[in-house]
Design a protein around this motif. Structure first.
Motif, PDB file in Angstrom:
ATOM      1  N   ARG A 288       1.679  -6.543   3.367  1.00  0.00           N
ATOM      2  CA  ARG A 288       0.750  -7.530   2.807  1.00  0.00           C
ATOM      3  C   ARG A 288       1.307  -8.951   2.958  1.00  0.00           C
ATOM      4  O   ARG A 288       0.566  -9.917   2.930  1.00  0.00           O
ATOM      5  CB  ARG A 288       0.530  -7.248   1.308  1.00  0.00           C
TER       6      ARG A 288
ATOM      7  N   ASP B  38      -5.788  -2.102   2.701  1.00  0.00           N
ATOM      8  CA  ASP B  38      -7.093  -1.433   2.728  1.00  0.00           C
ATOM      9  C   ASP B  38      -7.939  -1.987   1.585  1.00  0.00           C
ATOM     10  O   ASP B  38      -7.419  -2.431   0.561  1.00  0.00           O
ATOM     11  CB  ASP B  38      -6.971   0.099   2.657  1.00  0.00           C
TER      12      ASP B  38
ATOM     13  N   ASP C  94      -4.148   4.383   2.347  1.00  0.00           N
ATOM     14  CA  ASP C  94      -2.976   3.526   2.118  1.00  0.00           C
ATOM     15  C   ASP C  94      -1.986   3.622   3.284  1.00  0.00           C
ATOM     16  O   ASP C  94      -1.304   2.647   3.605  1.00  0.00           O
ATOM     17  CB  ASP C  94      -2.279   3.911   0.803  1.00  0.00           C
TER      18      ASP C  94
ATOM     19  N   SER D  58      -9.761  -1.315  -1.265  1.00  0.00           N
ATOM     20  CA  SER D  58     -10.062  -0.276  -2.250  1.00  0.00           C
ATOM     21  C   SER D  58     -10.669  -0.869  -3.519  1.00  0.00           C
ATOM     22  O   SER D  58     -11.494  -0.249  -4.167  1.00  0.00           O
ATOM     23  CB  SER D  58      -8.811   0.536  -2.582  1.00  0.00           C
TER      24      SER D  58
ATOM     25  N   ASP E 152       0.819  -1.217   0.000  1.00  0.00           N
ATOM     26  CA  ASP E 152       0.000   0.000   0.000  1.00  0.00           C
ATOM     27  C   ASP E 152       0.852   1.267   0.000  1.00  0.00           C
ATOM     28  O   ASP E 152       0.450   2.290  -0.531  1.00  0.00           O
ATOM     29  CB  ASP E 152      -0.944  -0.009   1.206  1.00  0.00           C
TER      30      ASP E 152
HETATM   31 MG    MG Z   1      -4.082   0.295  -0.767  1.00  0.00          MG
END
Ligand code: MG
Ligand code: ADP
Length: 344
Positions: A158, A225, A84, A227, A38
């Motif tokens: 991540r 997140d 982010d 998105s 992110d």
């Molecule tokens: Mg993101």
């Protein structure tokens, strides 16, 4: 296919991003994370790392200029980038805004746009430090670059999830996608319901406080997140963590307004919550031994609602388990990809 003839549509957004990841680092000493999360993470300096992210919003692709107010557009442009930073667990510090503006744009519109941006910046103590302005031959382009900071050992990437980890999301899902349908006139509903769903789409709250809390607790293993849609973003966690995931349909947090909207229509609120984008909620994974710690931390803070929705698995791919226990494998590309999914 001949490589020279291949278009970006053949490759897709994420395939394209993967293809540019080589030969990007020419001075890697203090780069901890480059392309692929992110935010980029750099440092550390005095034990803190710098987070950096940039997002581009384009008229008629990411927003419909005539359908939302300039204040909301400004708010959302900042929110998308701050989200982010929240997704790494960071504290947002500074922002830079670059605009390409069609010549006929009214100054009153731009003033309102900046009111929206500054209003969200004020809320989180973010400084607006610069940017760039150009004329645009077609459509308004808004780029927001944001910087944040945090302790090095608290960063949530991540890639940190392991099989067996529990999967949680903040808030509820699918409301923003429903709001977009209302905005486009594809649906209509009672005003008080519509208001809530439109606000979720036009006025998202970046989850900075919950993000900090989750990172500070040191109870989570990975975060992103939402998105592009739950399944798409969970897919990124799975890819980066070399694992798979199972999501339980029955556990998905769907708001009362979305349930009401879908009632009596051929719309499934759970479908919107799996695939609909722009929720800007946080999706995070937690090793089972930290379950009590994360749940007590979140409950005690009352920062926002949160729900356990599934678990990471050894077997690759994302599967959705329905009420009767049936498991369906989801195609990774069903979430939003700028070039593969057509509209946006
Ligand atoms: Mg993101
Ligand atoms: P997000 O949805 O969280 O903003 P993206 O899917 O846009 O993330 O980006 C994934 C990763 O690819 C990020 O590390 C981002 O900085 C990087 N990235 C995206 N587009 C480009 C590009 N054109 N050039 C270099 N890096 C890019």
């Amino acid at each position: 296919m001949d490589q020279q003839e291949k278009t970006i549509e053949d490759m897709g957004e994420f395939g394209f991003i993967r293809s540019i990841m080589n030969n990007c680092l020419h001075s890697p000493e203090d780069v901890i994370q480059g392309i692929g999360d992110d935010c980029a993470v750099m440092g550390p300096l005095d034990g803190k790392v710098l987070l950096f992210t940039t997002d581009l919003l384009i008229e008629d692709r990411h927003f419909l200029k005539e359908k939302s107010s300039p204040f909301e557009l400004g708010w959302k442009a900042i929110a998308v980038s701050l989200s982010d930073i929240a997704a790494m667990g960071g504290r947002a510090r500074h922002a830079f805004v670059s605009l390409a503006i069609p010549s006929h744009t009214k100054i009153a519109f731009l003033n309102k746009l900046y009111e929206g941006m500054k209003s969200l910046c004020r809320r989180y103590g973010v400084n607006l430090l610069g940017g760039d302005t150009s004329s645009s031959p077609g459509g308004l382009f808004i780029n927001v670059a944001a910087m944040g900071e945090m302790a090095e050992e608290e960063v949530l990437y991540r890639k940190g999830a392991s099989p067996g980890d529990l999967i949680y999301v903040t808030g509820s899902l699918g409301g923003s996608a429903a709001g977009l349908k209302l905005l486009k006139g594809e649906l209509s509903c009672r005003e008080e319901i519509g208001k809530v769903l439109l606000a979720l789409h036009n006025h998202p709250e970046p989850r900075l406080k919950p993000g900090r809390l989750i990172a500070e607790s040191r109870a989570a293993s990975a975060m992103i997140d939402v998105s592009d849609g739950l399944l798409s973003d969970l897919g990124h966690i799975c890819d980066a963590s070399h694992a798979g995931a199972r999501i339980f349909m029955e556990l998905l947090p769907v708001s009362g307004e979305l349930t009401t909207l879908c009632r009596g229509r051929s719309l499934d609120p759970r479908d919107l919550s799996l695939h609909g984008g722009e929720d800007y909620e946080l999706l995070f994974t937690v090793p089972p031994k930290n379950r009590q710690l994360i749940e007590e931390t979140m409950e005690f803070s009352q920062a926002c609602p949160f729900t356990r929705v599934g678990e990471m698995t050894k077997e690759k791919g994302v599967r959705v388990v329905t009420k009767d226990g049936a498991e369906e494998e989801e195609r990774a590309s069903r979430g939003f990809d700028h070039f593969l999914s057509g509209d946006g």
